[in-house]
Design an enzyme around this catalytic site. Structure first.
Site, PDB file in Angstrom:
ATOM      1  N   ASP A 100       0.827  -1.208   0.000  1.00  0.00           N
ATOM      2  CA  ASP A 100       0.000   0.000   0.000  1.00  0.00           C
ATOM      3  C   ASP A 100       0.860   1.256   0.000  1.00  0.00           C
ATOM      4  O   ASP A 100       1.481   1.595   1.004  1.00  0.00           O
ATOM      5  CB  ASP A 100      -0.925   0.001   1.218  1.00  0.00           C
ATOM      6  CG  ASP A 100      -1.953   1.131   1.179  1.00  0.00           C
ATOM      7  OD1 ASP A 100      -2.127   1.742   0.110  1.00  0.00           O
ATOM      8  OD2 ASP A 100      -2.576   1.396   2.212  1.00  0.00           O
ATOM      9  N   ASP A 306      -1.736   5.146  -6.592  1.00  0.00           N
ATOM     10  CA  ASP A 306      -2.028   4.359  -5.402  1.00  0.00           C
ATOM     11  C   ASP A 306      -2.041   2.880  -5.756  1.00  0.00           C
ATOM     12  O   ASP A 306      -2.858   2.435  -6.558  1.00  0.00           O
ATOM     13  CB  ASP A 306      -3.384   4.775  -4.832  1.00  0.00           C
ATOM     14  CG  ASP A 306      -3.753   4.000  -3.590  1.00  0.00           C
ATOM     15  OD1 ASP A 306      -2.845   3.681  -2.793  1.00  0.00           O
ATOM     16  OD2 ASP A 306      -4.938   3.691  -3.410  1.00  0.00           O
TER      17      ASP A 306
END
Length: 422
Positions: A100, A306
């Site tokens: 992440d 992302d």
């Protein structure tokens, strides 16, 4: 943080294999696999949450000056799809973590944590009592005070069960919480991050992280693995290549590469009050080599990259232009009903070969990334882009990053792309 990377191969870089969560190379494959509709729902919620956060800051500043990183944690949503296995503790215990770049704090589920407080995972919970190098972060330390600046409370629990406490508020309502700690993190043979700061989780309220053992935080703040793993050289530099299919493997590389000649670079931008996002400035989009008519002002607030979001969401005007051009280029194939919020889907039944036009994204400085069928144009027969519903901010998800090595150079204030890397 006095954290050193010991025994790193190639002097300043170490590589960790990456796998798709549902592929045969994934340790959590087949464990609680999400239905497609649920995956799309989570992904949409994550995207909308990030864009709402970004929309609160309408000023971008080019990183021509030194970057000031506040002592607070960023937030993200829990629909990440790529995992890496590392070792935690002494002796090292395998932990499969979700990659992440949208959050900075790494955390794992730890004992004690009963079934009502922790979600099911494939591997046993990490037991800090079995690690000779484990140590909780003291309440009166600078590390604890820095962590507490971005979360509720003062960093120390009142009941005395934990020392320096952390609590992450994810947009889904999940609130992983526990004790801020240090331990040895093994990234590969001989590559150990000493005194790695992470969250030892004892309470994952409403958390659903799909059988993984926790989250590997690669955001821009000091708690990130990107900063901790390379304190001596190459600090704040890492790259990843997300594999295109479940049967292939990508990599996460920490530290600066020796040769960057194969990369194209664009400046890394910073929002005034949301500095944990990796944000870039697009300047153009092309379909099959044809430049789309998108006013430059559409991109004035940039896009966020992302790894934890699957699909890419563009500003409304940009997406409308992309959809029109893509449908025109794919006119020989019949349209299929929308799938969730994906409204440009095709029926390829009876077609032995399908020709998919290249979608090219150009960023400030002239860096152009060409996306084809293997690197992120289609997902399950649908265009892997949708409208963010926002005229200011967009987001580049993991599908649009497949096969491309994305290099994040925080000290150099730039992001690079190398195509065909995995």
């Amino acid at each position: 943080m006095s954290v050193l990377l010991a025994g790193t191969p190639h002097a300043n870089r170490v590589s960790v294999p990456l796998a798709h969560r549902n592929g045969p190379c994934s340790p959590v494959r087949g464990k609680g696999e999400l239905p497609r509709a649920e995956m799309l729902r989570r992904d949409r919620e994550r995207t909308e949450y990030i864009i709402r956060r970004a929309s609160r800051s309408r000023r971008l500043q080019d990183n021509n000056d030194a970057v000031s990183v506040p002592t607070q944690l960023g937030s993200s949503y829990d629909s990440q799809e790529y995992v890496a296995t590392v070792g935690l503790g002494t002796p090292a215990v395998p932990q499969t973590l979700i990659l992440d770049t949208g959050s900075s704090l790494t955390w794992v589920q730890c004992k004690p944590c009963n079934s009502s407080q922790c979600y099911p995972q494939r591997l046993p919970l990490f037991d800090p009592n079995t690690s000779s190098s484990y140590s909780p972060v003291p309440c009166d330390s600078q590390e604890c005070r820095a962590l507490a600046a971005g979360i509720d409370g003062d960093g120390c629990t009142s009941d005395g069960d934990w020392g320096c406490a952390y609590e992450i508020h994810y947009g889904s309502g999940a609130t992983p919480a526990g004790e801020y700690s240090t331990d040895a993190l093994t990234l590969g043979p001989g590559a150990i991050v000493k005194r790695f700061h992470f969250g030892c989780g004892h309470h994952q309220q409403r958390g659903k992280f799909d059988m993984a053992d926790g989250v590997l935080g690669l955001g821009r703040l000091p708690q990130s693995l990107a900063w901790q793993a390379s304190a001596r050289r190459g600090g704040g530099v890492f790259s990843h290549c997300l594999p295109p299919t479940g049967v292939s493997t990508g990599f996460l590389a920490l530290g600066a590469p020796h040769d960057t000649s194969a990369f194209v670079f664009t400046p890394l931008l910073t929002m005034d009050d949301q500095p944990w996002f990796y944000q870039l400035m697009p300047t153009a989009i092309s379909v099959a080599g044809q430049l789309l008519d998108i006013p430059p002002a559409v991109f004035r607030e940039g896009v966020i990259t992302d790894s934890g979001t699957v699909l890419s969401a563009l500003q409304e005007t940009a997406y409308t232009a992309l959809r029109t051009a893509f449908r025109s280029a794919m006119a020989e194939y019949p349209l299929a009903p929308p799938v969730g919020h994906l409204d440009t889907c095709f029926n390829f039944t009876g077609y032995d070969n399908v020709t998919v036009p290249t979608v090219s994204l150009t960023f400030r400085g002239g860096a152009t990334v060409h996306l084809d069928a293997s690197s992120g144009v289609l997902m399950d027969g649908c265009l892997a882009f949708w409208s963010s519903g926002d005229e200011y901010t967009g987001l580049i998800g993991s599908v649009s990053q497949r096969t491309i090595e994305v290099l994040y150079d925080m000290p150099g204030r730039k992001v690079g792309f190398r195509t065909g890397a995995c």
